[in-house]
Design a protein around this motif. Structure first.
Motif, mmCIF file in Angstrom:
data_model
loop_
_atom_site.group_PDB
_atom_site.id
_atom_site.type_symbol
_atom_site.label_atom_id
_atom_site.label_comp_id
_atom_site.label_asym_id
_atom_site.label_seq_id
_atom_site.Cartn_x
_atom_site.Cartn_y
_atom_site.Cartn_z
ATOM 1 N N GLY A 52 71.474 111.861 81.900
ATOM 2 C CA GLY A 52 71.818 111.667 83.307
ATOM 3 C C GLY A 52 73.192 112.168 83.705
ATOM 4 O O GLY A 52 73.595 112.001 84.850
ATOM 5 N N GLY A 71 69.594 108.992 71.560
ATOM 6 C CA GLY A 71 68.245 108.995 70.996
ATOM 7 C C GLY A 71 67.212 109.480 71.997
ATOM 8 O O GLY A 71 66.273 110.206 71.632
ATOM 9 N N SER A 72 67.373 109.103 73.268
ATOM 10 C CA SER A 72 66.365 109.487 74.267
ATOM 11 C C SER A 72 66.313 111.003 74.441
ATOM 12 O O SER A 72 65.222 111.601 74.531
HETATM 13 O O1 NZQ Z 1 71.800 109.820 80.129
HETATM 14 P P1 NZQ Z 1 73.277 109.862 79.967
HETATM 15 O O2 NZQ Z 1 74.002 110.120 81.228
HETATM 16 O O3 NZQ Z 1 73.717 110.770 78.860
HETATM 17 O O4 NZQ Z 1 73.737 108.346 79.582
HETATM 18 C C1 NZQ Z 1 73.322 107.713 78.404
HETATM 19 C C2 NZQ Z 1 72.266 106.637 78.676
HETATM 20 O O5 NZQ Z 1 72.399 106.102 79.958
HETATM 21 C C3 NZQ Z 1 74.459 106.901 77.888
HETATM 22 N N1 NZQ Z 1 75.389 107.648 77.000
HETATM 23 C C4 NZQ Z 1 75.063 108.316 75.885
HETATM 24 N N2 NZQ Z 1 76.181 108.805 75.300
HETATM 25 C C5 NZQ Z 1 77.215 108.431 76.082
HETATM 26 C C6 NZQ Z 1 76.709 107.712 77.178
HETATM 27 N N3 NZQ Z 1 77.520 107.192 78.138
HETATM 28 C C7 NZQ Z 1 78.836 107.395 78.010
HETATM 29 N N4 NZQ Z 1 79.385 108.070 76.968
HETATM 30 C C8 NZQ Z 1 78.616 108.592 75.987
HETATM 31 N N5 NZQ Z 1 79.194 109.208 74.936
HETATM 32 O O6 NZQ Z 1 73.864 105.877 77.112
HETATM 33 C C9 NZQ Z 1 72.613 105.526 77.703
HETATM 34 C C10 NZQ Z 1 71.582 105.292 76.631
HETATM 35 O O7 NZQ Z 1 71.231 106.505 76.008
HETATM 36 P P2 NZQ Z 1 69.932 106.597 75.078
HETATM 37 O O8 NZQ Z 1 69.829 107.977 74.554
HETATM 38 O O9 NZQ Z 1 68.750 106.032 75.799
HETATM 39 O O10 NZQ Z 1 70.290 105.560 73.913
HETATM 40 P P3 NZQ Z 1 69.801 105.461 72.447
HETATM 41 O O11 NZQ Z 1 70.478 106.436 71.575
HETATM 42 O O12 NZQ Z 1 69.923 104.041 72.100
HETATM 43 O O13 NZQ Z 1 68.250 105.880 72.475
HETATM 44 C C11 NZQ Z 1 67.239 104.934 72.743
HETATM 45 C C12 NZQ Z 1 65.848 105.555 72.624
HETATM 46 O O14 NZQ Z 1 65.570 105.966 71.257
HETATM 47 C C13 NZQ Z 1 64.374 105.310 70.784
HETATM 48 C C14 NZQ Z 1 64.383 104.022 71.593
HETATM 49 O O15 NZQ Z 1 63.143 103.384 71.588
HETATM 50 C C15 NZQ Z 1 64.788 104.524 72.974
HETATM 51 O O16 NZQ Z 1 63.699 105.140 73.610
HETATM 52 N N6 NZQ Z 1 64.399 105.194 69.331
HETATM 53 C C16 NZQ Z 1 64.325 106.330 68.605
HETATM 54 C C17 NZQ Z 1 64.257 106.309 67.227
HETATM 55 C C18 NZQ Z 1 64.175 107.537 66.429
HETATM 56 N N7 NZQ Z 1 63.982 108.701 67.037
HETATM 57 O O17 NZQ Z 1 64.249 107.484 65.184
HETATM 58 C C19 NZQ Z 1 64.238 105.048 66.473
HETATM 59 C C20 NZQ Z 1 64.629 103.865 67.258
HETATM 60 O O18 NZQ Z 1 64.100 102.709 66.639
HETATM 61 C C21 NZQ Z 1 64.253 103.889 68.705
HETATM 62 O O19 NZQ Z 1 62.934 103.430 68.920
#
Ligand code: NZQ
Ligand code: ZN
Length: 380
Positions: A40, A99-100
């Motif tokens: 985002g 991760g997303s």
């Molecule tokens: O979208 P942006 O603007 O980048 O903001 C992100 C998002 O709103 C923000 N963010 C990330 N880095 C940042 C930051 N904000 C400020 N400074 C930074 N340096 O953080 C928010 C969350 O990001 P997201 O990618 O959703 O978080 P996460 O890494 O926790 O990922 C979660 C997803 O991964 C899945 C989860 O279920 C969920 O969908 N999983 C993936 C796995 C895998 N591939 O092995 C295993 C896990 O068990 C998990 O299920």
């Protein structure tokens, strides 16, 4: 110790100043053009995007961009990115985010060779090829930067399912912990809880993988200590770096060696929560589900939890260890029950029914409808 197969081909560049090497890494891999995938906009604010663009330009890598991956990413968005990748015939995927973003990148990399990417998540098509995947990690927690997993939600059916393939390991992942200083403390905590949960999914499986469980105890204790430090000072680089690397090790294969693939009931249950309400962060959901699962399962199998109680929690009973765990979550400002996640009691049957479509849940205890109901009530 159980027999095991260990494989991890991802090269990690870790530390301050490493992001500038991405262009060179792509060039070394003979990549001429890539699709950059982002979320985002956080990477615009913290300078990561500028560093990436500069490095790509300096190494004459062409790129196109796709923005707007949301936390708890959807297959619908991935389909758009697959269309773009096909249209522009890129040679690689570059995921810049958490991760997303990385999971969406992996799905795009495989999806251009399939009829429809969701088929892979429901076992209707096999992943046969994937474009090379490169990542710049901006939030630590999922371990996606060094594993072959991807989790997506089919919004129309509220199904949040995962795939795992050796073709989906990133070729190179860059982890610069200093750029995580712009995370809110709550996001830092979400990542920490997720990483701890990955280890907990493994460690109750058996007692014979002594070396793995000792590594795991060290990882959990490090994650808790480093998160406490970051609550005091978001710019504590030592804490960021140790938290980041612990989170990578928590789901890159190391933490599960000899532990029979783990249990993963809590992950399935949490995935149903964040599928029903995508505003629920995966880590925060796990912080509610995992203690409830330990409470429920330890009533049937108390001995299974003795090692965790003593060596990880440094307590003398499951009840005390759980109290300590919930106090830590409260100290970090994270939810400790479903109500705090915004779930209403009237939604519990919907969550149960959705979970029953997710396939078998759990190894230590196979969760049937009545177990799910009991667990959700404990968590409520
Ligand atoms: O979208 P942006 O603007 O980048 O903001 C992100 C998002 O709103 C923000 N963010 C990330 N880095 C940042 C930051 N904000 C400020 N400074 C930074 N340096 O953080 C928010 C969350 O990001 P997201 O990618 O959703 O978080 P996460 O890494 O926790 O990922 C979660 C997803 O991964 C899945 C989860 O279920 C969920 O969908 N999983 C993936 C796995 C895998 N591939 O092995 C295993 C896990 O068990 C998990 O299920
Ligand atoms: Zn997780």
């Amino acid at each position: 110790m159980e027999s095991f197969s260990f494989y991890n081909p991802t090269r990690v560049l870790f530390g301050k100043g490493q992001i500038g090497k991405i262009g060179k890494e792509l060039k070394k891999a003979d990549i001429k053009s890539c699709l950059m995938i982002a979320g985002g906009g956080s990477i615009r604010k913290n300078g990561v995007y500028d560093q990436v663009c500069e490095s790509l330009k300096a190494n004459k890598i062409e790129w196109i961009e796709s923005w707007g991956v949301q936390p708890n990413p959807t297959v619908e968005k991935v389909r758009e990115m697959i269309a773009l990748a096909k249209e522009s015939s890129v040679d690689a995927i570059l995921a810049v985010g958490g991760g997303s973003v990385i999971d969406s990148g992996k799905a795009t990399a495989a999806g251009i060779f399939l009829n429809d990417i969701w088929n892979a998540y429901v076992d209707k098509e096999k992943i046969i090829r994937a474009l090379p995947i490169f990542t710049i990690l901006t939030i630590s927690g999922t371990g996606s930067e060094m594993n072959g997993n991807s989790v997506l939600t089919l919004s129309s059916e509220k199904k949040k399912w995962s795939i795992s393939s050796k073709l989906l390991y990133p070729k190179v992942s860059i982890i610069d912990p200093s750029i995580q200083a712009t995370l809110s403390f709550q996001q830092t905590v979400n990542g920490a809880i997720d990483a701890i949960s990955h280890i907990l999914e493994y460690i109750f499986m058996n007692e014979t993988a002594v070396v793995t469980r000792n590594i795991d105890a060290g990882l959990i204790k490090t994650i808790v200590k480093m998160t406490d430090r970051l609550q005091q000072d978001a710019n504590d680089y030592t804490a960021r770096a140790n938290l980041a690397w612990s989170a990578t090790l928590a789901l890159n294969g190391i933490s599960g060696v000899g532990l029979q693939g783990g249990d993963w009931a809590c992950h399935s249950i949490e995935h149903a929560l964040s599928a029903i309400d995508p505003k629920i962060a995966h880590g925060e959901g796990l912080g509610v589900i995992f203690p409830a699962w330990i409470e429920y399962v330890s009533e049937r199998e108390p001995n299974r939890f003795s090692w965790w109680v003593k060596e990880v929690s440094e307590e003398d009973s499951v009840a005390r260890a759980l109290r300590k765990c919930r106090e830590t979550l409260k100290r970090w400002g994270s939810a400790t029950n479903l109500r705090e996640l915004g779930i209403r009691e009237s939604q519990l049957p919907e969550i149960r029914d959705l979970l029953l479509t997710y396939g078998p849940i759990g190894e230590i205890v196979r969760f049937r409808a009545e177990d799910i109901e009991a667990l959700l009530m404990l968590a409520y």
